[in-house]
Design a protein around this motif. Sequence first.
Motif, PDB file in Angstrom:
ATOM      1  N   MET A   1     -22.916  19.902 -35.213  1.00 56.12           N
ATOM      2  CA  MET A   1     -23.366  19.681 -33.846  1.00 56.12           C
ATOM      3  C   MET A   1     -24.713  18.964 -33.870  1.00 56.12           C
ATOM      4  O   MET A   1     -25.623  19.335 -34.595  1.00 56.12           O
ATOM      5  CB  MET A   1     -23.498  21.027 -33.128  1.00 56.12           C
ATOM      6  N   ASN A   2     -24.853  17.908 -33.057  1.00 54.22           N
ATOM      7  CA  ASN A   2     -26.106  17.162 -32.992  1.00 54.22           C
ATOM      8  C   ASN A   2     -27.137  17.928 -32.178  1.00 54.22           C
ATOM      9  O   ASN A   2     -26.827  18.513 -31.144  1.00 54.22           O
ATOM     10  CB  ASN A   2     -25.873  15.789 -32.344  1.00 54.22           C
ATOM     11  N   ASN A   3     -28.370  17.909 -32.673  1.00 52.50           N
ATOM     12  CA  ASN A   3     -29.459  18.452 -31.879  1.00 52.50           C
ATOM     13  C   ASN A   3     -29.775  17.486 -30.747  1.00 52.50           C
ATOM     14  O   ASN A   3     -29.606  16.279 -30.889  1.00 52.50           O
ATOM     15  CB  ASN A   3     -30.705  18.653 -32.743  1.00 52.50           C
ATOM     16  N   GLN A   4     -30.267  18.021 -29.642  1.00 52.99           N
ATOM     17  CA  GLN A   4     -30.644  17.158 -28.532  1.00 52.99           C
ATOM     18  C   GLN A   4     -31.943  16.425 -28.858  1.00 52.99           C
ATOM     19  O   GLN A   4     -32.852  16.998 -29.453  1.00 52.99           O
ATOM     20  CB  GLN A   4     -30.837  17.980 -27.259  1.00 52.99           C
ATOM     21  N   LEU A   5     -32.005  15.172 -28.439  1.00 52.83           N
ATOM     22  CA  LEU A   5     -33.249  14.413 -28.507  1.00 52.83           C
ATOM     23  C   LEU A   5     -34.062  14.754 -27.272  1.00 52.83           C
ATOM     24  O   LEU A   5     -33.547  14.719 -26.147  1.00 52.83           O
ATOM     25  CB  LEU A   5     -32.967  12.912 -28.547  1.00 52.83           C
ATOM     26  N   VAL A   6     -35.332  15.082 -27.467  1.00 55.58           N
ATOM     27  CA  VAL A   6     -36.187  15.497 -26.360  1.00 55.58           C
ATOM     28  C   VAL A   6     -37.101  14.344 -25.964  1.00 55.58           C
ATOM     29  O   VAL A   6     -37.899  13.862 -26.771  1.00 55.58           O
ATOM     30  CB  VAL A   6     -37.031  16.732 -26.738  1.00 55.58           C
ATOM     31  N   PHE A   7     -36.970  13.913 -24.721  1.00 51.57           N
ATOM     32  CA  PHE A   7     -37.828  12.891 -24.137  1.00 51.57           C
ATOM     33  C   PHE A   7     -38.847  13.601 -23.242  1.00 51.57           C
ATOM     34  O   PHE A   7     -38.471  14.225 -22.253  1.00 51.57           O
ATOM     35  CB  PHE A   7     -37.020  11.907 -23.299  1.00 51.57           C
ATOM     36  N   ALA A   8     -40.111  13.515 -23.600  1.00 52.77           N
ATOM     37  CA  ALA A   8     -41.178  14.126 -22.808  1.00 52.77           C
ATOM     38  C   ALA A   8     -41.712  13.106 -21.821  1.00 52.77           C
ATOM     39  O   ALA A   8     -41.830  11.919 -22.131  1.00 52.77           O
ATOM     40  CB  ALA A   8     -42.302  14.602 -23.728  1.00 52.77           C
ATOM     41  N   THR A   9     -42.049  13.569 -20.635  1.00 47.70           N
ATOM     42  CA  THR A   9     -42.664  12.695 -19.645  1.00 47.70           C
ATOM     43  C   THR A   9     -43.426  13.537 -18.641  1.00 47.70           C
ATOM     44  O   THR A   9     -43.463  14.767 -18.719  1.00 47.70           O
ATOM     45  CB  THR A   9     -41.603  11.787 -18.974  1.00 47.70           C
ATOM     46  N   LEU A  10     -44.049  12.868 -17.681  1.00 48.56           N
ATOM     47  CA  LEU A  10     -44.937  13.541 -16.732  1.00 48.56           C
ATOM     48  C   LEU A  10     -44.154  14.279 -15.650  1.00 48.56           C
ATOM     49  O   LEU A  10     -43.251  13.715 -15.039  1.00 48.56           O
ATOM     50  CB  LEU A  10     -45.872  12.506 -16.093  1.00 48.56           C
ATOM     51  N   GLY A  11     -44.500  15.526 -15.416  1.00 51.20           N
ATOM     52  CA  GLY A  11     -43.938  16.328 -14.339  1.00 51.20           C
ATOM     53  C   GLY A  11     -44.957  16.491 -13.240  1.00 51.20           C
ATOM     54  O   GLY A  11     -46.016  15.879 -13.289  1.00 51.20           O
ATOM     55  N   PRO A  12     -44.627  17.272 -12.224  1.00 51.69           N
ATOM     56  CA  PRO A  12     -43.456  18.142 -12.082  1.00 51.69           C
ATOM     57  C   PRO A  12     -42.200  17.361 -11.699  1.00 51.69           C
ATOM     58  O   PRO A  12     -42.241  16.134 -11.589  1.00 51.69           O
ATOM     59  CB  PRO A  12     -43.882  19.083 -10.952  1.00 51.69           C
ATOM     60  N   SER A  13     -41.134  18.079 -11.466  1.00 49.92           N
ATOM     61  CA  SER A  13     -39.881  17.452 -11.077  1.00 49.92           C
ATOM     62  C   SER A  13     -40.100  16.571  -9.847  1.00 49.92           C
ATOM     63  O   SER A  13     -40.817  16.944  -8.927  1.00 49.92           O
ATOM     64  CB  SER A  13     -38.837  18.527 -10.772  1.00 49.92           C
ATOM     65  N   GLY A  14     -39.472  15.399  -9.868  1.00 48.96           N
ATOM     66  CA  GLY A  14     -39.601  14.473  -8.744  1.00 48.96           C
ATOM     67  C   GLY A  14     -40.544  13.314  -9.004  1.00 48.96           C
ATOM     68  O   GLY A  14     -40.694  12.433  -8.155  1.00 48.96           O
ATOM     69  N   THR A  15     -41.175  13.271 -10.182  1.00 48.47           N
ATOM     70  CA  THR A  15     -42.082  12.162 -10.479  1.00 48.47           C
ATOM     71  C   THR A  15     -41.303  10.880 -10.741  1.00 48.47           C
ATOM     72  O   THR A  15     -40.126  10.904 -11.108  1.00 48.47           O
ATOM     73  CB  THR A  15     -42.953  12.446 -11.722  1.00 48.47           C
ATOM     74  N   CYS A  16     -41.995   9.754 -10.609  1.00 47.80           N
ATOM     75  CA  CYS A  16     -41.424   8.469 -11.005  1.00 47.80           C
ATOM     76  C   CYS A  16     -41.181   8.460 -12.511  1.00 47.80           C
ATOM     77  O   CYS A  16     -40.251   7.809 -12.986  1.00 47.80           O
ATOM     78  CB  CYS A  16     -42.351   7.327 -10.597  1.00 47.80           C
ATOM     79  N   HIS A  17     -42.018   9.187 -13.264  1.00 46.84           N
ATOM     80  CA  HIS A  17     -41.816   9.298 -14.704  1.00 46.84           C
ATOM     81  C   HIS A  17     -40.461   9.932 -15.017  1.00 46.84           C
ATOM     82  O   HIS A  17     -39.745   9.477 -15.914  1.00 46.84           O
ATOM     83  CB  HIS A  17     -42.940  10.136 -15.341  1.00 46.84           C
ATOM     84  N   GLU A  18     -40.118  10.988 -14.309  1.00 52.09           N
ATOM     85  CA  GLU A  18     -38.827  11.640 -14.534  1.00 52.09           C
ATOM     86  C   GLU A  18     -37.686  10.677 -14.189  1.00 52.09           C
ATOM     87  O   GLU A  18     -36.722  10.548 -14.954  1.00 52.09           O
ATOM     88  CB  GLU A  18     -38.722  12.906 -13.685  1.00 52.09           C
ATOM     89  N   LEU A  19     -37.806   9.978 -13.078  1.00 51.83           N
ATOM     90  CA  LEU A  19     -36.796   9.017 -12.651  1.00 51.83           C
ATOM     91  C   LEU A  19     -36.607   7.925 -13.703  1.00 51.83           C
ATOM     92  O   LEU A  19     -35.476   7.600 -14.092  1.00 51.83           O
ATOM     93  CB  LEU A  19     -37.217   8.394 -11.310  1.00 51.83           C
ATOM     94  N   ALA A  20     -37.718   7.356 -14.186  1.00 48.23           N
ATOM     95  CA  ALA A  20     -37.646   6.275 -15.173  1.00 48.23           C
ATOM     96  C   ALA A  20     -37.085   6.773 -16.505  1.00 48.23           C
ATOM     97  O   ALA A  20     -36.313   6.062 -17.163  1.00 48.23           O
ATOM     98  CB  ALA A  20     -39.030   5.658 -15.369  1.00 48.23           C
ATOM     99  N   THR A  21     -37.461   7.974 -16.900  1.00 49.00           N
ATOM    100  CA  THR A  21     -36.970   8.524 -18.165  1.00 49.00           C
ATOM    101  C   THR A  21     -35.469   8.741 -18.110  1.00 49.00           C
ATOM    102  O   THR A  21     -34.734   8.383 -19.040  1.00 49.00           O
ATOM    103  CB  THR A  21     -37.704   9.837 -18.506  1.00 49.00           C
ATOM    104  N   GLU A  22     -34.984   9.300 -17.030  1.00 48.11           N
ATOM    105  CA  GLU A  22     -33.544   9.510 -16.875  1.00 48.11           C
ATOM    106  C   GLU A  22     -32.806   8.171 -16.852  1.00 48.11           C
ATOM    107  O   GLU A  22     -31.734   8.026 -17.459  1.00 48.11           O
ATOM    108  CB  GLU A  22     -33.260  10.317 -15.609  1.00 48.11           C
ATOM    109  N   ALA A  23     -33.386   7.172 -16.170  1.00 48.01           N
ATOM    110  CA  ALA A  23     -32.759   5.850 -16.113  1.00 48.01           C
ATOM    111  C   ALA A  23     -32.727   5.197 -17.493  1.00 48.01           C
ATOM    112  O   ALA A  23     -31.746   4.552 -17.866  1.00 48.01           O
ATOM    113  CB  ALA A  23     -33.503   4.964 -15.115  1.00 48.01           C
ATOM    114  N   TYR A  24     -33.801   5.364 -18.260  1.00 46.54           N
ATOM    115  CA  TYR A  24     -33.877   4.783 -19.602  1.00 46.54           C
ATOM    116  C   TYR A  24     -32.847   5.424 -20.539  1.00 46.54           C
ATOM    117  O   TYR A  24     -32.167   4.726 -21.298  1.00 46.54           O
ATOM    118  CB  TYR A  24     -35.287   4.962 -20.162  1.00 46.54           C
ATOM    119  N   ILE A  25     -32.730   6.731 -20.477  1.00 53.91           N
ATOM    120  CA  ILE A  25     -31.745   7.443 -21.309  1.00 53.91           C
ATOM    121  C   ILE A  25     -30.332   6.946 -20.981  1.00 53.91           C
ATOM    122  O   ILE A  25     -29.526   6.678 -21.878  1.00 53.91           O
ATOM    123  CB  ILE A  25     -31.861   8.963 -21.102  1.00 53.91           C
TER     124      ILE A  25
END
Length: 198
Positions: A1-25
Amino acid sequence: MNNQLVFATLGPSGTCHELATEAYIEFQEVPNAKVELFDDLLKALELLHDGKVDFIIQNSAHPKVYELTEKYFREVFVIDSFLCPTRAMGVLSRRDVEHPRSLGLMPATQAYVNIERWDTLIYETAKPLVGQNLLVGKYDSGIAALRFAEENPNVLVVDEVIGSIQTAWLVYGRKQNRQQGVIGIKNPKLFQSEVSHA
């Protein structure tokens, strides 16, 4: 089983950072990724350095870019960059305040407006915090996502629409991108428009 890759970014939930990170993934088609949110990207940098997260995504306008780039420059590297739009934002004000005197904002957003309109500036680490604190009356106005006004029309009014900004994002990792020279997407059409200066 593959371990998950963890992408860290700026929170809290709802930031543009979270949006961009999810889009990049999604764009990179990384199936085994998860996003972890941090209120301070320097904390995330320590975890990346120590191998406890795999990547960090940070907006190029974030005030701590130089610190993330430089602190562990022999062990942590900028490995990629991409363009992604922010959430639509604007200057929101409380309906119960006739003449707004205080403004909540993230430092990276202050050039979007003339901040001299307010007597007091209160800086936050993320735009969702501005929206939340504006709702509870911490300040009179704030630069936040337009959705806060849309979801709370009895409390907030939109004074100025800034909109969604196409901006650059940086990806940090521990394995240096060894490709030589310019690393990017070749797009000569960007430069084929007529010259605007003479």
